[in-house]
Design a protein around this motif. Structure first.
Motif, PDB file in Angstrom:
ATOM      1  N   LEU A 189      31.124  64.348  23.185  1.00  0.00           N
ATOM      2  CA  LEU A 189      32.323  64.624  22.385  1.00  0.00           C
ATOM      3  C   LEU A 189      32.013  64.369  20.924  1.00  0.00           C
ATOM      4  O   LEU A 189      31.277  63.451  20.578  1.00  0.00           O
ATOM      5  N   SER A 190      32.616  65.172  20.053  1.00  0.00           N
ATOM      6  CA  SER A 190      32.501  64.960  18.613  1.00  0.00           C
ATOM      7  C   SER A 190      33.870  65.214  17.990  1.00  0.00           C
ATOM      8  O   SER A 190      34.753  65.802  18.614  1.00  0.00           O
ATOM      9  N   PHE A 191      34.024  64.764  16.753  1.00  0.00           N
ATOM     10  CA  PHE A 191      35.280  65.006  16.055  1.00  0.00           C
ATOM     11  C   PHE A 191      35.386  66.476  15.683  1.00  0.00           C
ATOM     12  O   PHE A 191      34.396  67.108  15.315  1.00  0.00           O
ATOM     13  N   ALA A 192      36.600  67.003  15.760  1.00  0.00           N
ATOM     14  CA  ALA A 192      36.839  68.387  15.360  1.00  0.00           C
ATOM     15  C   ALA A 192      36.626  68.519  13.854  1.00  0.00           C
ATOM     16  O   ALA A 192      36.863  67.582  13.096  1.00  0.00           O
ATOM     17  N   ALA A 193      36.193  69.686  13.447  1.00  0.00           N
ATOM     18  CA  ALA A 193      35.970  69.974  12.030  1.00  0.00           C
ATOM     19  C   ALA A 193      37.309  70.130  11.310  1.00  0.00           C
ATOM     20  O   ALA A 193      38.346  70.402  11.921  1.00  0.00           O
ATOM     21  N   GLU A 194      37.266  69.970  10.010  1.00  0.00           N
ATOM     22  CA  GLU A 194      38.472  70.104   9.177  1.00  0.00           C
ATOM     23  C   GLU A 194      39.168  71.453   9.420  1.00  0.00           C
ATOM     24  O   GLU A 194      40.395  71.524   9.510  1.00  0.00           O
ATOM     25  N   GLU A 195      38.395  72.508   9.544  1.00  0.00           N
ATOM     26  CA  GLU A 195      38.961  73.851   9.785  1.00  0.00           C
ATOM     27  C   GLU A 195      39.683  73.905  11.128  1.00  0.00           C
ATOM     28  O   GLU A 195      40.713  74.568  11.266  1.00  0.00           O
ATOM     29  N   GLU A 196      39.127  73.229  12.128  1.00  0.00           N
ATOM     30  CA  GLU A 196      39.753  73.216  13.450  1.00  0.00           C
ATOM     31  C   GLU A 196      41.052  72.422  13.430  1.00  0.00           C
ATOM     32  O   GLU A 196      42.028  72.811  14.084  1.00  0.00           O
ATOM     33  N   LEU A 197      41.096  71.329  12.667  1.00  0.00           N
ATOM     34  CA  LEU A 197      42.341  70.571  12.522  1.00  0.00           C
ATOM     35  C   LEU A 197      43.433  71.458  11.942  1.00  0.00           C
ATOM     36  O   LEU A 197      44.577  71.453  12.406  1.00  0.00           O
ATOM     37  N   ALA A 198      43.077  72.210  10.916  1.00  0.00           N
ATOM     38  CA  ALA A 198      44.047  73.092  10.265  1.00  0.00           C
ATOM     39  C   ALA A 198      44.489  74.211  11.208  1.00  0.00           C
ATOM     40  O   ALA A 198      45.684  74.500  11.323  1.00  0.00           O
ATOM     41  N   GLU A 199      43.530  74.823  11.882  1.00  0.00           N
ATOM     42  CA  GLU A 199      43.839  75.961  12.763  1.00  0.00           C
ATOM     43  C   GLU A 199      44.659  75.545  13.983  1.00  0.00           C
ATOM     44  O   GLU A 199      45.648  76.190  14.326  1.00  0.00           O
ATOM     45  N   LEU A 200      44.268  74.456  14.633  1.00  0.00           N
ATOM     46  CA  LEU A 200      44.899  74.064  15.893  1.00  0.00           C
ATOM     47  C   LEU A 200      46.166  73.242  15.719  1.00  0.00           C
ATOM     48  O   LEU A 200      47.132  73.425  16.465  1.00  0.00           O
ATOM     49  N   LEU A 201      46.155  72.315  14.761  1.00  0.00           N
ATOM     50  CA  LEU A 201      47.276  71.378  14.627  1.00  0.00           C
ATOM     51  C   LEU A 201      48.007  71.480  13.293  1.00  0.00           C
ATOM     52  O   LEU A 201      48.922  70.697  13.030  1.00  0.00           O
ATOM     53  N   GLY A 202      47.594  72.402  12.440  1.00  0.00           N
ATOM     54  CA  GLY A 202      48.274  72.581  11.159  1.00  0.00           C
ATOM     55  C   GLY A 202      48.203  71.353  10.275  1.00  0.00           C
ATOM     56  O   GLY A 202      49.152  71.056   9.558  1.00  0.00           O
ATOM     57  N   THR A 203      47.079  70.636  10.319  1.00  0.00           N
ATOM     58  CA  THR A 203      46.988  69.378   9.578  1.00  0.00           C
ATOM     59  C   THR A 203      45.579  69.148   9.055  1.00  0.00           C
ATOM     60  O   THR A 203      44.748  70.040   9.078  1.00  0.00           O
ATOM     61  N   PHE A 204      45.324  67.926   8.598  1.00  0.00           N
ATOM     62  CA  PHE A 204      44.038  67.571   8.002  1.00  0.00           C
ATOM     63  C   PHE A 204      43.693  66.142   8.391  1.00  0.00           C
ATOM     64  O   PHE A 204      44.531  65.405   8.931  1.00  0.00           O
ATOM     65  N   ARG A 205      42.444  65.733   8.114  1.00  0.00           N
ATOM     66  CA  ARG A 205      42.019  64.365   8.438  1.00  0.00           C
ATOM     67  C   ARG A 205      42.948  63.347   7.795  1.00  0.00           C
ATOM     68  O   ARG A 205      43.335  63.495   6.649  1.00  0.00           O
ATOM     69  N   GLY A 206      43.281  62.336   8.565  1.00  0.00           N
ATOM     70  CA  GLY A 206      44.176  61.299   8.068  1.00  0.00           C
ATOM     71  C   GLY A 206      45.639  61.580   8.360  1.00  0.00           C
ATOM     72  O   GLY A 206      46.490  60.735   8.110  1.00  0.00           O
ATOM     73  N   ALA A 207      45.940  62.768   8.888  1.00  0.00           N
ATOM     74  CA  ALA A 207      47.324  63.118   9.187  1.00  0.00           C
ATOM     75  C   ALA A 207      47.478  63.698  10.595  1.00  0.00           C
ATOM     76  O   ALA A 207      48.513  64.261  10.926  1.00  0.00           O
ATOM     77  N   VAL A 208      46.452  63.556  11.420  1.00  0.00           N
ATOM     78  CA  VAL A 208      46.487  64.096  12.781  1.00  0.00           C
ATOM     79  C   VAL A 208      47.560  63.381  13.583  1.00  0.00           C
ATOM     80  O   VAL A 208      47.716  62.164  13.495  1.00  0.00           O
ATOM     81  N   SER A 209      48.304  64.149  14.369  1.00  0.00           N
ATOM     82  CA  SER A 209      49.427  63.608  15.117  1.00  0.00           C
ATOM     83  C   SER A 209      49.729  64.511  16.300  1.00  0.00           C
ATOM     84  O   SER A 209      49.456  65.717  16.254  1.00  0.00           O
ATOM     85  N   LEU A 210      50.334  63.943  17.326  1.00  0.00           N
ATOM     86  CA  LEU A 210      50.732  64.792  18.451  1.00  0.00           C
ATOM     87  C   LEU A 210      51.820  65.782  18.055  1.00  0.00           C
ATOM     88  O   LEU A 210      52.022  66.784  18.731  1.00  0.00           O
ATOM     89  N   LEU A 211      52.492  65.555  16.931  1.00  0.00           N
ATOM     90  CA  LEU A 211      53.484  66.523  16.454  1.00  0.00           C
ATOM     91  C   LEU A 211      52.832  67.849  16.058  1.00  0.00           C
ATOM     92  O   LEU A 211      53.483  68.884  16.036  1.00  0.00           O
ATOM     93  N   GLY A 212      51.529  67.823  15.772  1.00  0.00           N
ATOM     94  CA  GLY A 212      50.798  69.048  15.438  1.00  0.00           C
ATOM     95  C   GLY A 212      50.677  70.007  16.604  1.00  0.00           C
ATOM     96  O   GLY A 212      50.342  71.179  16.417  1.00  0.00           O
ATOM     97  N   LEU A 213      50.977  69.543  17.814  1.00  0.00           N
ATOM     98  CA  LEU A 213      50.892  70.427  18.979  1.00  0.00           C
ATOM     99  C   LEU A 213      51.857  71.610  18.874  1.00  0.00           C
ATOM    100  O   LEU A 213      51.657  72.627  19.532  1.00  0.00           O
ATOM    101  N   ILE A 214      52.876  71.505  18.033  1.00  0.00           N
ATOM    102  CA  ILE A 214      53.793  72.643  17.847  1.00  0.00           C
ATOM    103  C   ILE A 214      53.063  73.853  17.270  1.00  0.00           C
ATOM    104  O   ILE A 214      53.512  74.980  17.444  1.00  0.00           O
ATOM    105  N   PHE A 215      51.919  73.628  16.619  1.00  0.00           N
ATOM    106  CA  PHE A 215      51.151  74.726  16.034  1.00  0.00           C
ATOM    107  C   PHE A 215      50.127  75.302  16.996  1.00  0.00           C
ATOM    108  O   PHE A 215      49.542  76.350  16.727  1.00  0.00           O
ATOM    109  N   ASP A 216      49.873  74.635  18.108  1.00  0.00           N
ATOM    110  CA  ASP A 216      48.863  75.070  19.074  1.00  0.00           C
ATOM    111  C   ASP A 216      49.498  76.033  20.078  1.00  0.00           C
ATOM    112  O   ASP A 216      49.706  75.703  21.240  1.00  0.00           O
TER     113      ASP A 216
END
Length: 137
Positions: free
Chosen positions: A51-78
């Protein structure tokens, strides 16, 4: 006073959210803020390889967010449900948690019952419960 103590005094618990990936899948782990995360233990729990951490682009694409702001609330964008949700047993047993609304300039207090009984089902999400075998691993 640390923000975690302020939240606990208010009856809520902060949480740490980590978006991880292997070659084919994405996993959002929601764990207590002070727990040490073991990628090896998580891999064993998931029955998958490295396992590795998702890239910044993947955070934006999948969860609509960025490092330091990841949250389960981002699942609304997935919309395609590419992310699998993994809730730590300790977080699942909290009455309330604090999490970022996909930005890190604020945190919201949300009932775990509201999350598990209403939010996740309305998004078509289920979750798996992660229980650390050794808290010092």
């Amino acid at each position: 006073m640390k923000k975690e103590k302020i939240a606990q005094n208010a009856g809520a618990h902060c949480c740490k959210s980590l978006l991880l990936r292997n070659k084919k899948r994405f996993f959002l782990f929601v764990i207590p803020p002070d727990d040490r995360f073991s990628a090896k233990e998580a891999s064993e729990f998931l029955g998958c390889g490295h396992l590795s951490f998702a890239a910044e682009e993947e955070l934006a694409e999948l969860l609509g967010t960025f490092r330091g702001a990841v949250s389960l609330l981002g699942l609304i964008f997935d919309k395609e449900h590419k992310v699998e949700l993994i809730l730590d047993e300790k977080i699942l047993n909290c009455d309330f948690i604090n999490c970022h609304p996909c930005t890190n300039d604020q945190s919201w207090e949300i009932s775990m019952k509201e999350i598990t009984d209403h939010l996740l089902p309305s998004l078509g999400y289920s979750y798996r419960v992660f229980k650390k075998s050794d808290p010092f691993a």
